[in-house]
Design a protein around this motif. Sequence first.
Motif, mmCIF file in Angstrom:
data_model
loop_
_atom_site.group_PDB
_atom_site.id
_atom_site.type_symbol
_atom_site.label_atom_id
_atom_site.label_comp_id
_atom_site.label_asym_id
_atom_site.label_seq_id
_atom_site.Cartn_x
_atom_site.Cartn_y
_atom_site.Cartn_z
ATOM 1 N N GLU A 395 0.802 -1.223 0.000
ATOM 2 C CA GLU A 395 0.000 0.000 0.000
ATOM 3 C C GLU A 395 0.835 1.273 0.000
ATOM 4 O OE1 GLU A 395 -2.559 -0.259 3.389
ATOM 5 O OE2 GLU A 395 -4.075 -1.415 2.321
ATOM 6 N N GLY A 396 1.996 1.221 0.607
ATOM 7 C CA GLY A 396 2.815 2.420 0.692
ATOM 8 C C GLY A 396 3.405 2.591 2.076
ATOM 9 N N ALA A 397 4.273 3.574 2.205
ATOM 10 C CA ALA A 397 5.013 3.793 3.443
ATOM 11 C C ALA A 397 4.092 4.150 4.607
ATOM 12 C CB ALA A 397 6.051 4.884 3.230
ATOM 13 N N TRP A 481 1.554 14.556 -5.807
ATOM 14 C CA TRP A 481 2.671 13.772 -5.270
ATOM 15 C C TRP A 481 2.420 13.328 -3.833
ATOM 16 C CZ3 TRP A 481 5.764 15.227 -1.078
ATOM 17 C CH2 TRP A 481 5.670 16.551 -0.653
ATOM 18 N N TYR A 482 1.336 13.812 -3.228
ATOM 19 C CA TYR A 482 1.013 13.390 -1.867
ATOM 20 C C TYR A 482 0.527 11.939 -1.824
ATOM 21 C CZ TYR A 482 0.829 18.450 -0.874
ATOM 22 O OH TYR A 482 1.110 19.778 -0.735
ATOM 23 N N ARG A 483 0.063 11.427 -2.966
ATOM 24 C CA ARG A 483 -0.525 10.083 -3.013
ATOM 25 C C ARG A 483 0.361 9.170 -3.850
ATOM 26 N NH1 ARG A 483 -6.376 10.615 -5.295
ATOM 27 N NH2 ARG A 483 -6.723 8.654 -4.190
ATOM 28 N N ASN A 484 0.444 7.893 -3.423
ATOM 29 C CA ASN A 484 1.246 6.947 -4.195
ATOM 30 C C ASN A 484 0.372 6.259 -5.239
ATOM 31 O OD1 ASN A 484 -0.269 5.070 -2.812
ATOM 32 N ND2 ASN A 484 1.432 4.243 -1.622
ATOM 33 N N ALA A 485 0.951 5.260 -5.909
ATOM 34 C CA ALA A 485 0.241 4.596 -7.012
ATOM 35 C C ALA A 485 -1.026 3.898 -6.553
ATOM 36 C CB ALA A 485 1.172 3.593 -7.687
ATOM 37 N N ASN A 492 1.363 13.452 3.722
ATOM 38 C CA ASN A 492 0.914 14.592 4.510
ATOM 39 C C ASN A 492 0.421 14.267 5.906
ATOM 40 O OD1 ASN A 492 1.594 16.233 2.429
ATOM 41 N ND2 ASN A 492 -0.444 17.073 2.099
ATOM 42 N N TRP A 493 0.676 15.214 6.783
ATOM 43 C CA TRP A 493 0.148 15.190 8.141
ATOM 44 C C TRP A 493 -1.254 15.795 8.118
ATOM 45 C CZ3 TRP A 493 -0.085 13.262 12.667
ATOM 46 C CH2 TRP A 493 -0.635 13.967 13.744
#
Length: 516
Positions: A395-397, A481-485, A492-493
């Motif tokens: 899902e992402g970091a 760029w705040y969201r991944n694939a 973002n906080w």
Amino acid sequence: MFPPSPDLAGNIDLMAADLSAARTGRSTLFDMTATPSVLIIGAGFAGLGMALELQRAGIDTFTIVEKAADLGGVWRENTYPGAACDVPSPLYSWSYAPKSDWPRRFSQQADIHAYMREVAEQHDLPNKIRFGIEVTDAEFDSGHGVWKVRTADGETLTADILIPAVGQLSRPAMPNIPGIDSFTGTAFHSAQWNHDIDLTGKRVACIGTGASAIQYIPAIAPRVEHLTLFQRSAAWVLPKFDTEYTAVHHTLFKYLPPTRWAERFAIWLFFEVMALALTDIPWIKGPVIKIADHHRAKAVDDPELLAALTPDYAAGCKRALFSNDYFPTLTRPNVQVETTAIAEVTPTGIRTADGVDHEVDVIIYGTGFKGTEFLAPMNIYGLGGRKLADEWAPEGARAYLGMAVPGFPNLFMMYGPNTNVGAGSIIYMLESQARYIRQVVRNLTGKSGQSITARPEVEQAWDQWLQKRLVDTPWNFCSSWYRNASGRITNNWPGATVLFRWKTRRFQPSEYSEAA
């Protein structure tokens, strides 16, 4: 040197006894009175801020490794014309190292870089930095309870605590456009500006309308023959309340500190309100949108151009930008805004989807950074040889407080997942992280061989809280760029910076377990 923090003053003599061993690079792991050795990766605002926080606490058992030949991070790398910060310097600076003589409210790249170097030199940090050292891999050695860090030149370093401070905006992103390598002219990314090329009289294509583009386009447009801005989406731009500081300002800020404090607080409060507009109090956006619309309409008379420069997505979905000269520049007779999609790059320029060839001499890519690829290209291995990139792949970091990942003991990230700000100063956030990590170092002092890792259930609860807050934010309603694939908001906080300061105010050992 900074005075020690009161809560650590009693431990300084104990810590000092171990400094000699720390300076030799030997692990202090088995000394029951030892302060853990700390390896910080990166000498930008995050890495330097972490080092300064440790130093303020009387902790000197740290080393910074930096792949470049100089400190500064993004403020060393981004030297494009007009490069400046979009957060006023009274707030975009360390709270414990104020500067009373900034040339202007929104400082330029050279001034910010000079400030970083000045503060670092005042506290002898260059002697704690190993320049030209690029980290390629880091692996936690469970048998000895230390991190083994490998460098590009084959060296292996060890440390009890590893603090990656490589930032989210350090790796330029190039667009996936067919034919991008076929162009026979000059092409470069804005973060890798080619200063050997004189743009005077050149036909220039600028791709991208982000925070860098709105600064370098006004700077170069007056001297180029023609500039074509290829815009995929229009930007939300607010007026920039900039001013040049005079000798009177400098005198007041230096000899009457409350004036400096008042300005910093006012700026901080402004951005806190903007942050609340994105998350908790959406009705605040209404007046802000009206200001942005008025700012745009005041500068652009041409109805067709005005329509092209009006965003068609929710305000706040992408970072709001500040500029007083961006819109006027786009009305110049030698500037064209092209909104037709790019089909390909050709040997002589750019071909758009309507079949038109735009012949240019230079292409400048203002296409941002690989912000969602945290810690890349380093390979990080935790317990059982688990690779961090694989843990994040589905899902992402994600990380507890944006700093700690279960299964990766004594690893604490600066500017990690979900610690970027939609509005405000990242330095305020970095100071919160540094204070938290400093407490971790203190907690591990004198605990021979102990390594800790965030409890999975604690990290899971944190992530669920984060994701719930992120659902109704405008960041979900456009591509950025705040969201991944996968669509996950990894950067973002979701809230005001003071909320993060509150959440990270105290290290709680119960939220961690000893690494097995």
